[in-house]
Design a protein around this motif. Structure first.
Motif, PDB file in Angstrom:
ATOM      1  N   ASP A   1      -6.896  -2.062  -4.443  1.00 59.79           N
ATOM      2  CA  ASP A   1      -7.822  -0.964  -4.646  1.00 59.79           C
ATOM      3  C   ASP A   1      -7.049   0.311  -5.032  1.00 59.79           C
ATOM      4  O   ASP A   1      -7.396   1.014  -5.981  1.00 59.79           O
ATOM      5  N   ASN A   2      -5.939   0.506  -4.373  1.00 65.67           N
ATOM      6  CA  ASN A   2      -5.119   1.674  -4.664  1.00 65.67           C
ATOM      7  C   ASN A   2      -4.352   1.503  -5.983  1.00 65.67           C
ATOM      8  O   ASN A   2      -4.144   2.470  -6.718  1.00 65.67           O
TER       9      ASN A   2
ATOM     10  N   ASN B   1       0.973  12.070  -9.735  1.00 62.95           N
ATOM     11  CA  ASN B   1       0.159  13.273  -9.555  1.00 62.95           C
ATOM     12  C   ASN B   1       0.978  14.510  -9.199  1.00 62.95           C
ATOM     13  O   ASN B   1       0.433  15.515  -8.740  1.00 62.95           O
TER      14      ASN B   1
ATOM     15  N   LYS C   1      -6.996  -3.194   0.225  1.00 64.94           N
ATOM     16  CA  LYS C   1      -6.751  -1.758   0.090  1.00 64.94           C
ATOM     17  C   LYS C   1      -5.562  -1.493  -0.837  1.00 64.94           C
ATOM     18  O   LYS C   1      -5.488  -0.427  -1.446  1.00 64.94           O
TER      19      LYS C   1
ATOM     20  N   VAL D   1       7.455  15.444  -1.961  1.00 66.94           N
ATOM     21  CA  VAL D   1       7.178  15.164  -0.538  1.00 66.94           C
ATOM     22  C   VAL D   1       7.681  13.782  -0.105  1.00 66.94           C
ATOM     23  O   VAL D   1       7.688  13.474   1.081  1.00 66.94           O
ATOM     24  N   LEU D   2       8.069  12.961  -1.058  1.00 69.18           N
ATOM     25  CA  LEU D   2       8.399  11.574  -0.696  1.00 69.18           C
ATOM     26  C   LEU D   2       9.707  11.504   0.090  1.00 69.18           C
ATOM     27  O   LEU D   2      10.659  12.232  -0.201  1.00 69.18           O
ATOM     28  N   PRO D   3       9.764  10.622   1.070  1.00 69.98           N
ATOM     29  CA  PRO D   3      11.028  10.421   1.793  1.00 69.98           C
ATOM     30  C   PRO D   3      12.052   9.678   0.915  1.00 69.98           C
ATOM     31  O   PRO D   3      11.715   9.222  -0.182  1.00 69.98           O
TER      32      PRO D   3
ATOM     33  N   HIS E   1       3.676  15.013  -7.042  1.00 69.23           N
ATOM     34  CA  HIS E   1       4.094  15.337  -5.676  1.00 69.23           C
ATOM     35  C   HIS E   1       5.324  14.548  -5.234  1.00 69.23           C
ATOM     36  O   HIS E   1       5.467  14.209  -4.062  1.00 69.23           O
TER      37      HIS E   1
ATOM     38  N   ARG F   1       1.608   6.841  -6.849  1.00 71.16           N
ATOM     39  CA  ARG F   1       0.524   7.774  -7.197  1.00 71.16           C
ATOM     40  C   ARG F   1       0.947   9.215  -6.917  1.00 71.16           C
ATOM     41  O   ARG F   1       0.614  10.120  -7.688  1.00 71.16           O
ATOM     42  N   ALA F   2       1.650   9.413  -5.823  1.00 71.49           N
ATOM     43  CA  ALA F   2       2.105  10.768  -5.511  1.00 71.49           C
ATOM     44  C   ALA F   2       3.021  11.278  -6.633  1.00 71.49           C
ATOM     45  O   ALA F   2       2.913  12.435  -7.057  1.00 71.49           O
TER      46      ALA F   2
ATOM     47  N   GLU G   1       1.054   4.236  -2.838  1.00 69.24           N
ATOM     48  CA  GLU G   1       0.859   5.639  -2.469  1.00 69.24           C
ATOM     49  C   GLU G   1       1.975   6.502  -3.061  1.00 69.24           C
ATOM     50  O   GLU G   1       1.722   7.581  -3.603  1.00 69.24           O
TER      51      GLU G   1
ATOM     52  N   ASP H   1      -4.997   6.948 -12.689  1.00 66.27           N
ATOM     53  CA  ASP H   1      -4.161   8.150 -12.750  1.00 66.27           C
ATOM     54  C   ASP H   1      -3.221   8.100 -13.955  1.00 66.27           C
ATOM     55  O   ASP H   1      -3.093   9.065 -14.699  1.00 66.27           O
TER      56      ASP H   1
ATOM     57  N   TYR I   1       0.835  -1.205   0.000  1.00 66.12           N
ATOM     58  CA  TYR I   1       0.000   0.000   0.000  1.00 66.12           C
ATOM     59  C   TYR I   1       0.871   1.257   0.000  1.00 66.12           C
ATOM     60  O   TYR I   1       0.598   2.218  -0.719  1.00 66.12           O
ATOM     61  N   VAL I   2       1.923   1.213   0.788  1.00 65.90           N
ATOM     62  CA  VAL I   2       2.812   2.371   0.901  1.00 65.90           C
ATOM     63  C   VAL I   2       3.483   2.650  -0.444  1.00 65.90           C
ATOM     64  O   VAL I   2       3.591   3.805  -0.888  1.00 65.90           O
TER      65      VAL I   2
END
Lengths: 439, 253, 125, 574
Positions: free
Chosen positions: A272-273, A222, A269, A227-229, A224, A218-219, A215, A280, A211-212
């Motif tokens: 789903d993501n 989209n 989840k 912001v990722l570490p 972003h 997708r970031a 995420e 996206d 899931y991580v």
């Protein structure tokens, strides 16, 4: 020598339909074009023992199974189901859709819970579909178009051996005429699997962090990435960025996903993501996802149950109409809570594939098994009904992992009853016991 | 004022579905009438009198009706489903879907609640004094919105997917929340006084306060520095940027 | 003893013997675990020696094998009765037990590996 | 089989010029006959409305809908129309029912029958997925069915059109109908499905398709001409490019004009345009979009080569499902809704997205108005089929709602009164006071769809027709539908009797019997294509299967086992 061509392999969700089966004297002596799994399935039946006769335990779980007639076993099965307040019917995935339709009727008429092997494989993928939809394509489309293949939590070298040559990384298609040379491959797996060996990129994530990782992808997609570490799911950010760039560079990406997505932390989840990631990414280029289904017709179960009764699995007919809520009405949910009082399974082996706690309970309640072979389920079953092998000894419909239906062939004669016949007879007996004749 | 006391007569193994246990249904009914209300035990239709001793004191409308379940009912599902008014007090544990779809009134569970407590509630209040399991204040399969209003308080811990698909209302968990609280939420406020893991996955908007520790943080949130809310200093994050979300996640510093 | 994460999954041999679960071939295909060389060395166990894999949900004894490409502290057992003796039965509110990612310890043992029928018999309460 | 005579009903049978007369209807062996014997069972319809069984010529009822079901467990509990939606437990006769937009197969059969419908046409299936559709057909009780086969983005079709090889095109079309046991030719967003596999679309009928040297116009003309050359009972059935896009009106008009040059092989349209509501938008964006129904209606009133259906919107939750893949993706992104997609190798695309329509939103209010405007502004009811494009515009169980809207200006005005002001300058409906009469309604829901599809035994009550009859508890000569629309709506939702093939399947709104329906399919291949052309086609197809398909050629064609009660229609060879 009589060779039957274009035989449908009934092992995994690939449902390869090009096997060449040699039948001599009603025995299968050679299986051409199949993988190791398909060959074992198609001709294995002549190499190891069948359940030869119906059997019943007359004095509880400690007593031995004793041979009996089909009639006796079917009557006993019907009696167990009719007497139960909370029976459950499970499995029905290595069999034909025609048999599954009968299994639905039996579940309705006995007020049963009704569930498929998706309960321990791709059930969460159906839940993900209910959250986000199923952006998918047929395997032929994937073969013709895909220039990026992602295997996420699946290992086709072991589980779907012909997948790569027929449909994915090695397949030659209309827009990928050179096969492997025209395609890139990413594997997402905590293990460096045999499939990963040939990957262009391996995203070796920490177990349970799918899931991580989605995420983060997708970031990036989209806008972003900032912001990722530096490390995500145990993977350097640069590697995750590289994967995202490969997705953006590809014209057509297929994400094949397996139980590495469905059985880990977060369950559905993650899938789903992934579905949202697909959406996206599709803003700029085409991306789809396809579940790597295990049992060859577990997809068919979902299809049949959905059109017959509204839901693809985990149906609860106790109140005469299906209620659906995996987590509440799934097989392992109710076994863990120890709240069912009779069990029937067919064309599946919960004994081998359920967790210990569920099996402990199955040793406590009346259990009925319909299958061709003895297996761990036989160990706790009180009624054992031998069945013909669908796709070998009887024909019928099966659905490939991309929901494409194919008609399975009958290759040899048998004296065993088919799942469909057995279920039909149990239904008739149930009606008789309940005084609901006719129809 | 009407008080209906249901005293459990037995401990069923198969869950009883008793969505009729609401002030709306019980209001103005006698003990015999309430005892005759249908419920389901597996595929068998039973009555409430098969499970409970029923004692009624007084008569009133739904708002004036109080139901006391005087004992442990860990295998009775759907208590208080869709209730609009009145009060339910359970002096023990309840099974799944307690208070689902409720729009008014109050439920107090003195023990633990199983999954889906307060599923899709739109109003009213639920207080669970013990723990709750999965999907507290969550949604139904396939539905876009879970909880839309009202208040859900859990004094103990909860497991995964707290407030999934939340579209409004308020959730307070005094203990820990396990995995993915507030996943896919659109609105509403969730406060977790204990620890949690991966809060706010795919949050579109809405607010989550974590007063304990975030054991694992999603990578797709933007750190906005510190901010004080009601006298507590939090680190403020916005996201979930995986979906261009505009939710706010406050984590106690 | 080492602390690991258990992953169970299909292998081709386990798949090829699915219809003969009473056979030695299935036993050979499903009753073992894999660790990387470093983990195995740390246990002081050589290939084919028995180890005890334990989780919060059970204990199983299987022979150890090497998968050189496995990362540290992951123990792999093919899907089947031996893995399922120790997987996490909780369905997490969505029907699916935890077949992967279960915290597990591995240690050397002199205990024997149970065959399928004997393993199943342990579930009679 | 027993004989039956329906007496004292007020009969509407437009095909046979019966317009509200107290005729007797005689039934024998499942057919309408001129006379029956004295022993015939008498059904006293005592002043009630009697019509042929309803024919839904465009619905999504099998195949793709199953993915929509799997996406929508929540839909299974919706019950806005008690008795026609939501969960209903099994009975000794009936299987359990669930759902509203995506009901299970049994519910589809029961509920269409309750509405007095007896024949339905699945509007979009690829040949490769036809086996699945037939499995669902077999599970839908009572109704007769047929299927329209997607060909508008098919590689073979586009290749043969590009090659100018009209013989191969004809052969393939006939073969594809045989392979899928399909009835007619469906074209969805021609060329767009093929482009969608690359994530692209077409923007009008003159765009080039990416991988073939053809345009949507070439595909439309090619398929239409071949359709007529094969003398198929139904014309091409077209979902135009740019569905649901503001400003799509010119595309729709271009498509209509384009087909003027094709000559019909028989007495029917050369093109049926489906769900016209979604294709009649002016403007350049959602902000300035408005109804273009007057221009569409004006064209259709002046031309006779086409028919259309409404695609009427019903307010509330809907489930969109279409082979128009790019439209669905656009919808999903616009509404942040869930999205299913399917690209079917070599054949077409498709998507599924749940939506909800509300009268409070001017765009939805405008779309709702457009459907009604189209049906009311087109003068000849024989050009109009009543549909909601189930369940795209709304679930079929809302047909009575849509039908009384056409019959009651009062009801329309009541709804319009609730619309936001922003709607008013976009629609013309408030100024249209036409109210359809029972004869016109019978045309739009029975006679026209049967004629449009070329189903000679459906949609009328003359001798030789199938004995499919709907009797409603409405007294046509006494009721003022304009005023009593709610009562009429209820009566249309729960037929007093539905008779299917001579058997009473609904009585007083309840199902009483569960016969299995027939499946109509068209065999234009066996006699329609000469052997040398068959050989040429099969050689080419074998090569294509080896290279591009994921299934063996020999496993592709739908087997007889899937069509146990076929009605094989063989067009006369020209």
């Amino acid at each position: 020598m009589p060779v039957i061509k274009d035989v449908v392999c009934t092992f995994c969700g690939c449902l390869c339909d090009d096997l060449e089966v040699t039948v001599e004297d009603n025995k299968i002596t050679k299986v051409g074009k199949a993988c190791k799994l398909g060959r074992a399935k198609t001709m294995g039946m002549f190499l190891h023992e069948r359940i030869e006769k119906p059997m019943i335990r007359k004095n509880g779980k400690d007593s031995e199974l004793e041979e009996c007639s089909y009639d006796e076993a079917i009557t006993k099965a019907a009696e167990i189901l009719v007497a139960a307040k909370r029976p459950i019917s499970y499995g029905w995935c290595s069999t034909s859709c025609e048999a599954i339709e009968k299994a639905v009727v039996l579940a309705e008429e006995t007020g049963s819970l009704f569930d498929s092997t998706a309960n321990v494989c791709h059930g969460p993928s159906a839940l993900a579909t209910q959250e986000k939809g199923a952006p998918s394509c047929s395997l032929g489309t994937a073969k013709n178009y895909a220039d990026l293949i992602i295997f996420w939590g699946c290992n086709p070298v072991h589980a779907h051996p012909r997948h790569q040559t027929r449909y994915s990384t090695m397949a030659k298609g209309a827009f990928t005429p050179n096969g492997k040379k025209d395609k890139k491959m990413i594997v997402v797996d905590p293990r460096n699997t045999d499939t990963a060996k040939k990957a262009d990129l391996l995203l070796q994530l920490n177990p349970g962090t799918d899931y991580v990782l989605v995420e983060a992808l997708r970031a990036i997609v989209n806008g972003h990435a900032d912001v990722l570490p530096d490390e995500i799911a145990g993977i350097p950010k640069a590697t995750v960025m590289e994967a995202a760039e490969m997705c953006k560079a590809a014209k057509f990406t297929v994400i094949y996903f397996g139980m590495g997505v469905t059985q880990t932390r977060g369950r559905y989840k993650s899938g789903d993501n992934v579905s949202s990631l697909v959406s996206d990414l599709s803003q700029t280029n085409k991306v789809v996802m396809i579940p790597m289904r295990g049992h060859y017709n577990v997809t068919g179960f979902g299809q049949v149950a959905a059109w017959e009764a509204g839901f693809p699995m985990a149906l609860d007919f106790s109140r005469g109409v299906a209620y659906y809520n995996p987590g509440e009405t799934g097989t392992n949910d109710v076994l863990m809570r120890r709240e069912v009082d009779a069990f029937i399974t067919g064309a599946a082996d919960p004994g081998a594939h359920f967790p210990q706690e569920s099996i402990k309970y199955l040793y406590k309640i009346p259990a009925i098994q319909v299958d061709g072979y003895a297996n761990p389920t036989t160990e706790f079953s009180d009624v054992v009904i031998p069945a013909a092998i669908a796709g070998v000894e009887c024909e019928g419909t099966a659905y490939r992992m991309d929901s494409q239906p194919i008609r399975m062939k009958k290759l040899i004669e048998t004296t065993f009853k088919s799942d469909e016949e057995i279920l039909t007879e149990i239904i008739a007996k149930v009606r008789e016991l309940k005084g609901e004749g006719g129809a | 004022m009407q008080t209906v006391t249901l005293t459990p007569k037995r401990s069923p193994v198969i869950s009883i579905e008793a969505e009729m246990i609401t002030p709306d249904v019980f209001a103005g009914k006698s003990d015999a009438e309430i005892g005759a209300i249908p419920a389901w035990e597996g595929n068998e239709e039973i009555t409430l009198a098969d499970v409970f001793d029923v004692a009624v004191d007084g008569s009133a409308d739904a708002a004036g009706t109080k139901i006391i379940i005087d004992g442990n009912v860990p295998r009775v599902k759907r208590i208080g489903e869709a209730m609009t008014a009145g009060e339910i007090v359970v002096k023990g544990d309840v099974d799944m879907r307690c208070g689902a779809l409720m729009s008014g009134g109050s439920i107090t569970v003195e023990g633990n609640a199983d999954s889906w407590v307060g599923r899709e509630m739109t109003g009213g209040e639920i207080l669970v004094k013990g723990n709750a399991t999965y999907y507290a204040g969550g949604g139904y399969r396939g539905e876009t919105c879970g909880m839309r209003g009202g208040k859900l308080t859990i004094e103990g811990d909860v497991l995964d997917y707290l407030g999934e698909h939340m579209c409004g209302g308020e959730i307070l968990v005094k203990g820990n929340a396990r995995l993915l609280p507030g996943v896919l939420n659109w609105s509403g406020t969730i406060t977790i006084e204990g620890d949690t893991t991966l809060p706010g996955g795919e949050m579109k908007s809405g607010t989550i306060f974590v007063k304990g520790k975030v054991l694992e943080m999603l990578p797709s949130y933007k750190d906005e520095g510190t901010e004080e809310v009601d006298g507590v200093t939090y680190r403020k994050y916005t996201g979930d940027l995986s979906r261009n979300g505009e939710g706010v996640l406050y984590v106690s510093v | 003893m080492i602390e690991t994460i258990l992953i169970s999954a299909r292998t081709i041999d386990q798949g090829a013997t699915l219809e003969e679960k009473t056979s030695q071939a299935y036993f050979d295909a499903a009753a073992y675990c894999e660790l990387n060389e470093g983990n195995l060395e740390a246990l002081g166990v050589s290939v084919d020696q028995n180890v005890k894999v334990a989780t919060a949900h059970g204990v199983v004894v299987v022979p150890a094998k090497i998968d050189k490409r496995l990362p540290d502290d992951i123990v792999f057992i093919p899907m089947g009765p031996w893995a399922n003796a120790i997987v996490d039965p909780d369905t997490c509110g969505c029907g699916m037990p935890g077949f992967k990612g279960v915290p597990a310890t591995v240690e050397a043992t002199a205990d024997p590996v149970l065959n399928m029928k004997d393993l199943m018999a342990t579930y009679k309460e | 089989m027993a004989e039956m005579i329906i007496k004292n009903g007020v009969v509407y049978d437009p095909k046979n010029s019966v317009d509200g007369e107290k005729n007797e209807i005689c039934i024998k062996d499942g057919k309408i006959v001129d006379n029956v014997g004295a022993g015939a069972k008498v059904l006293d319809a005592e002043g009630c409305l009697v019509m042929p069984g309803g024919v839904d010529g465009h619905t999504h009822c099998a195949g793709k809908i199953n993915t929509a079901r799997i996406m929508s467990p929540h839909d299974m509990r919706y019950s806005p129309i008690p008795g026609l939606s939501g969960p209903e437990p099994r009975t000794k006769l009936l299987r359990p029912q669930v759902g509203y937009n995506t009901p299970n197969t049994h519910a589809i059969g029961y509920r269409y029958s309750k509405l007095g419908y007896t024949t339905i046409a699945e509007a979009a299936i690829t040949p490769m997925m036809a086996r699945h559709m037939h499995e669902e057909f077999e599970s839908i009780p009572i109704l007769d069915k047929l299927a329209l086969v997607l060909m508008g983005s098919n590689w073979q079709v586009m290749q043969y059109i590009q090659d100018g090889d009209s013989e191969m095109l004809k052969s393939y079309m006939a073969w594809a109908l045989l392979a899928s046991r399909g009835y007619g030719v469906k074209i969805v967003n021609p060329g767009g499905g093929s482009n969608w596999t690359w994530g692209k679309n077409v923007t009008g009928i003159d765009d080039k398709v990416i991988d073939f040297d053809v345009t949507p116009a070439d595909i439309l003309i090619g398929l239409a001409e071949a359709n007529e050359a094969l003398n198929l009972p139904h014309s091409i059935h077209v979902h135009c490019n740019n569905l649901g896009v503001p400003g799509n009106l010119p595309t729709t008009l271009d498509t209509m004009k384009l087909l003027e040059r094709v000559k019909a092989s028989q007495d029917r349209q050369v093109m049926h345009l489906t769900h016209m509501q979604f294709h009649s938008y002016t403007g350049t964006s959602w902000m300035d979009f408005a109804s273009g129904s007057d221009q569409i209606a004006d064209y259709i009133n002046k031309h006779d080569h086409l028919t259309f259906d409404m695609g009427q919107m019903i307010f509330g939750p809907a489930m969109t499902m279409t082979a128009d893949g790019p439209t669905e993706y656009r919808n999903a992104r616009m509404f942040d809704a869930k999205w299913s997609n399917y690209d079917q190798e070599l054949e077409d695309a498709g998507g599924i997205v749940p939506l909800a329509y509300t009268p409070q939103h001017f765009a939805h209010a405008t779309m709702w108005s457009i459907g009604l405007e189209l049906a009311l502004l087109v003068k000849d009811p024989w050009k109009v089929m009543f549909t909601t494009d189930n369940p795209n515009g709304g679930a079929f169980v809302n047909y009575p709602e849509g039908q009384v809207l056409l019959m009651s200006d009062k009801k329309r005005q009541e709804v319009i009164a609730g619309f936001p002001d922003m709607t008013m300058d976009r629609i013309s409906l408030p100024n249209i006071d036409r109210e359809l009469d029972w004869g016109e309604m019978t045309v739009m829901t029975r006679s026209m769809p049967a004629k449009m599809l070329g189903l000679e035994e459906k949609g009328h009550l003359g001798a030789g027709a199938d004995a499919d009859v709907a009797i409603y508890d409405v007294k046509p000569d006494k009721v003022d539908v304009s005023v009593e629309h709610e009562a009429v709506k209820k009566a249309l939702g729960f037929a007093k009797y539905t008779i299917k093939g001579g058997e009473i399947v609904v009585r007083d709104g309840d199902i009483t019997a569960l016969p299995k329906g027939k499946v109509y399919w068209v065999n234009a291949y066996e006699n329609g294509i000469v052997q040398t052309e068959k050989d040429r086609l099969i050689t080419d197809l074998e090569e294509r299967f080896k290279k591009y398909y994921s299934m063996q050629f020999s496993n592709y064609m739908v087997e007889d086992a899937y069509v146990p009660r076929p009605v094989e229609v063989r067009p006369e060879v020209a």
